[in-house]
Design a protein around this motif. Structure first.
Motif, PDB file in Angstrom:
ATOM      1  N   SER A 297      17.336 -43.191  52.159  1.00 45.05           N
ATOM      2  CA  SER A 297      18.080 -43.589  50.954  1.00 45.05           C
ATOM      3  C   SER A 297      17.308 -44.627  50.164  1.00 45.05           C
ATOM      4  O   SER A 297      17.239 -44.559  48.926  1.00 45.05           O
ATOM      5  N   LEU A 298      16.730 -45.597  50.884  1.00 50.31           N
ATOM      6  CA  LEU A 298      15.971 -46.632  50.167  1.00 50.31           C
ATOM      7  C   LEU A 298      14.833 -46.002  49.379  1.00 50.31           C
ATOM      8  O   LEU A 298      14.566 -46.369  48.227  1.00 50.31           O
ATOM      9  N   ALA A 299      14.175 -45.027  49.998  1.00 52.71           N
ATOM     10  CA  ALA A 299      13.058 -44.365  49.311  1.00 52.71           C
ATOM     11  C   ALA A 299      13.564 -43.729  48.010  1.00 52.71           C
ATOM     12  O   ALA A 299      12.903 -43.802  46.961  1.00 52.71           O
ATOM     13  N   LYS A 300      14.766 -43.141  48.071  1.00 54.98           N
ATOM     14  CA  LYS A 300      15.307 -42.477  46.864  1.00 54.98           C
ATOM     15  C   LYS A 300      15.663 -43.502  45.775  1.00 54.98           C
ATOM     16  O   LYS A 300      15.445 -43.262  44.599  1.00 54.98           O
ATOM     17  N   PHE A 301      16.221 -44.623  46.195  1.00 52.14           N
ATOM     18  CA  PHE A 301      16.526 -45.669  45.204  1.00 52.14           C
ATOM     19  C   PHE A 301      15.230 -46.136  44.534  1.00 52.14           C
ATOM     20  O   PHE A 301      15.163 -46.285  43.315  1.00 52.14           O
ATOM     21  N   HIS A 302      14.215 -46.366  45.354  1.00 55.48           N
ATOM     22  CA  HIS A 302      12.952 -46.865  44.799  1.00 55.48           C
ATOM     23  C   HIS A 302      12.292 -45.819  43.896  1.00 55.48           C
ATOM     24  O   HIS A 302      11.788 -46.137  42.829  1.00 55.48           O
ATOM     25  N   GLU A 303      12.351 -44.549  44.345  1.00 58.14           N
ATOM     26  CA  GLU A 303      11.793 -43.454  43.527  1.00 58.14           C
ATOM     27  C   GLU A 303      12.462 -43.416  42.151  1.00 58.14           C
ATOM     28  O   GLU A 303      11.826 -43.139  41.131  1.00 58.14           O
ATOM     29  N   ALA A 304      13.777 -43.694  42.153  1.00 54.93           N
ATOM     30  CA  ALA A 304      14.525 -43.649  40.877  1.00 54.93           C
ATOM     31  C   ALA A 304      14.259 -44.898  40.042  1.00 54.93           C
ATOM     32  O   ALA A 304      14.784 -45.034  38.933  1.00 54.93           O
ATOM     33  N   GLY A 305      13.503 -45.845  40.590  1.00 53.88           N
ATOM     34  CA  GLY A 305      13.174 -47.064  39.829  1.00 53.88           C
ATOM     35  C   GLY A 305      14.260 -48.122  39.938  1.00 53.88           C
ATOM     36  O   GLY A 305      14.359 -49.014  39.092  1.00 53.88           O
ATOM     37  N   LEU A 306      15.112 -48.029  40.981  1.00 56.47           N
ATOM     38  CA  LEU A 306      16.173 -49.023  41.163  1.00 56.47           C
ATOM     39  C   LEU A 306      15.774 -50.008  42.259  1.00 56.47           C
ATOM     40  O   LEU A 306      15.339 -49.592  43.342  1.00 56.47           O
ATOM     41  N   ARG A 307      15.911 -51.279  41.977  1.00 57.30           N
ATOM     42  CA  ARG A 307      15.604 -52.320  42.971  1.00 57.30           C
ATOM     43  C   ARG A 307      16.757 -52.429  43.956  1.00 57.30           C
ATOM     44  O   ARG A 307      17.912 -52.180  43.571  1.00 57.30           O
ATOM     45  N   VAL A 308      16.458 -52.852  45.172  1.00 60.55           N
ATOM     46  CA  VAL A 308      17.519 -52.932  46.182  1.00 60.55           C
ATOM     47  C   VAL A 308      17.672 -54.344  46.744  1.00 60.55           C
ATOM     48  O   VAL A 308      16.693 -54.991  47.124  1.00 60.55           O
ATOM     49  N   TYR A 309      18.928 -54.793  46.729  1.00 60.51           N
ATOM     50  CA  TYR A 309      19.318 -56.034  47.397  1.00 60.51           C
ATOM     51  C   TYR A 309      19.996 -55.564  48.691  1.00 60.51           C
ATOM     52  O   TYR A 309      21.123 -55.067  48.673  1.00 60.51           O
TER      53      TYR A 309
END
Ligand code: B12
Ligand code: SF4
Length: 460
Positions: A297-309
């Motif tokens: 999931s983290l990989a998908k968030f990052h791929e979409a250009g979204l930063r993760v907290y």
């Protein structure tokens, strides 16, 4: 007829002896206040005059000429709420409390407030106000249905106060999942309700100043992926920059992350909690183990250009002292923008609290009221380490993650960060702020240690 003089107070968590000010980190606008004021004005119109004090940075004048005090009570602010209530009730001014702690711990709150609202204010507060004016206000207003209509919050009471420049907006209230430690899902009984998209948009337009940041305070933005998509589509290309909170399941829905990005989302807080599958299952958070789990999931968030907290909780029954190092390593390697590392907190009204209580593992039965309890202290007996080890483990993990070495390592592992200077600037500023904040509230008492009097219970 003279208008009803309503005093809303937003209580602080605590103040140390001799200290006038609460430690002011993240002083955001308290939305429960705006929501309750909105309902009061819609119900009484010119028949209500509202005053507002934010206890985090304003002194409370107990001699004010007011008719009714209203406070939103959370578990961490319960002791402070009871102190404030005691001082006003000594003068014969009635106090109303509503909010999460009032909903989840109603019997206790009834001991200190003249009137308690359990559930959402939309369904009961108008009746309470009418009853008050007729002299028939009851002790308890309880309604756990979900309101179909939501009144617009009235933010005018915040004018001139020194809040951080982040606009708060709410779309959904509640969450469909049932994590055993979560006060939200316990309060809303695993349901969610969304405001109407045009109402959300009108608020967004009202508070967006063209340069800052909005925070969607929904506890799980993707609790209903279809509804999340609907709002994102309405916000596409608006140029508004926003952050929010979600479960990692947002990544399961093709197109949702991209739609969020196109709608101006820059990053999301995700409750990652633990890396251990059995622990996730034991806390009823099995969804974090599914469809490739957290890493995917983290990989998908990052791929979409979204930063993760990413937020993690330690001190679960299967956690041993190795958990700190393993989690830190993961958090550094996965390129999290920021992260939180805390021990689990047993909030009253949650299955976690009931289980620890039944197992005789609560150090203080009501830690939030206990004079001995301090902020960041572990209030229960963990299984795989002792309380002190857990407290220090959380602190050291935060320190390592936010050390200059840790910040630089994460920066290097995120190539997209270096492309945008503005984003890179935010990265360094926000991480430096967290570095300063790793332990600032540790050891703080709950409630104001300068308050002169005893807590006064409602007679009978
Ligand atoms: C934004 C937010 C924050 C922000 C800003 C808060 C601020 N004003 O400064 C930040 C990030 C700083 C924060 C910090 C913390 N937060 Co916080 N936060 C939230 C969040 C996401 C939104 C709160 C909100 O504005 N909701 C919108 C309002 C309108 O909804 P509402 O409160 O449900 O109000 C309705 C009813 O409850 C009722 N009602 C509420 N108040 C009143 C009052 C009266 C008189 C009446 C009649 C009715 C009534 O009617 C309202 C309308 O229907 C909530 C989760 C959530 N989604 O609500 C957590 C939440 C409130 N936070 C929580 C916690 C634990 C914290 C911290 C203690 C975390 C920590 N360990 O440091 C701190 C301390 C906060 C403090 N009080 O100082 C918990 C509280 C749990 C509990 N049992 O008390 C929540 C519920 C999150 C969770 N998942 O458990 N928080
Ligand atoms: S996904 Fe988040 S908001 Fe939903 S129940 Fe779990 S912890 Fe609570």
């Amino acid at each position: 007829m003279k208008p009803l003089k309503l005093l809303m107070i937003h209580p602080c968590v605590g103040k140390r002896p001799g200290q006038k000010k609460y430690i002011r980190t993240w002083s955001m606008q308290p939305m429960p206040v705006a929501q309750v004021v909105g309902i009061a004005k819609q119900t009484l119109g010119d028949g209500v005059e509202v005053h507002f004090i934010d206890d985090r940075f304003e002194p409370i004048d107990y001699s004010l000429d007011v008719d009714l005090i209203c406070m939103s009570i959370e578990t961490y602010t319960a002791r402070r709420c009871y102190q404030i209530a005691s001082r006003f009730r000594e003068r014969g001014i009635p106090v109303v409390m509503g909010g999460f702690h009032a909903t989840l711990c109603t019997e206790e709150v009834l001991r200190f407030a003249d009137t308690v609202v359990s559930g959402e204010a939309e369904l009961t507060f108008p009746e309470l106000l009418e009853d008050h004016l007729c002299g028939t206000r009851k002790r308890l207003y309880e309604n756990h249905r979900r309101p179909k209509e939501r009144c617009l919050p009235d933010r005018s009471v915040f004018a001139g106060k020194p809040y951080v420049k982040v606009g708060l907006v709410e779309y959904a209230r509640g969450c469909r999942f049932t994590c055993d430690f979560c006060a939200i899902t316990s309060a809303f009984k695993a349901s969610h309700r969304h405001a109407k998209v045009p109402d959300v948009l009108s608020q967004v337009k009202q508070i967006w100043d063209g340069k800052g940041l909005l925070f969607f305070i929904d506890d799980n933005f993707a609790s209903h992926p279809g509804k999340a998509m609907e709002l994102c589509e309405a916000m596409r290309g608006s140029g508004i920059r926003w952050v929010g909170q979600t479960s990692h399941t947002a990544a399961w829905h093709p197109g949702l992350l991209k739609a969020m990005k196109d709608a101006g989302c820059v990053g999301m807080l995700i409750g990652l909690e633990s890396l251990d599958e059995d622990t996730l299952i034991s806390m009823n958070k099995k969804m974090n183990t599914e469809r490739g789990g957290t890493r995917e999931s983290l990989a998908k968030f990052h791929e979409a250009g979204l930063r993760v907290y990413g937020t993690f909780i330690f001190g679960n029954d299967l956690d041993t002292p190795d958990v700190f190092h393993d989690t830190l390593d993961f958090a550094l390697n996965e390129g999290l923008f920021i992260a939180a590392f805390n021990h689990i907190t047993p909030f009253p009204g949650t299955p976690l609290y009931d289980r620890l209580k039944a197992e005789g593992r609560l150090v203080y039965e009501a830690w939030w009221l206990d004079e001995r309890y301090r902020y960041n202290e572990v209030p229960y007996l963990p299984k795989g380490m002792d309380r002190h080890e857990l407290e220090i483990g959380c602190l050291n993990t935060r320190k390592a993650f936010y050390s200059w070495k840790g910040i630089a390592r994460r920066y290097r592992s995120q190539p997209t960060l270096r492309k945008g200077t503005r984003l890179a600037w935010y990265y360094w500023v926000i991480n430096a702020m967290h570095q300063k904040d790793t332990s600032s509230r540790s050891g703080m008492p709950l409630g104001d240690r300068n308050d002169p009097g005893p807590l006064i219970e409602v007679a009978g």
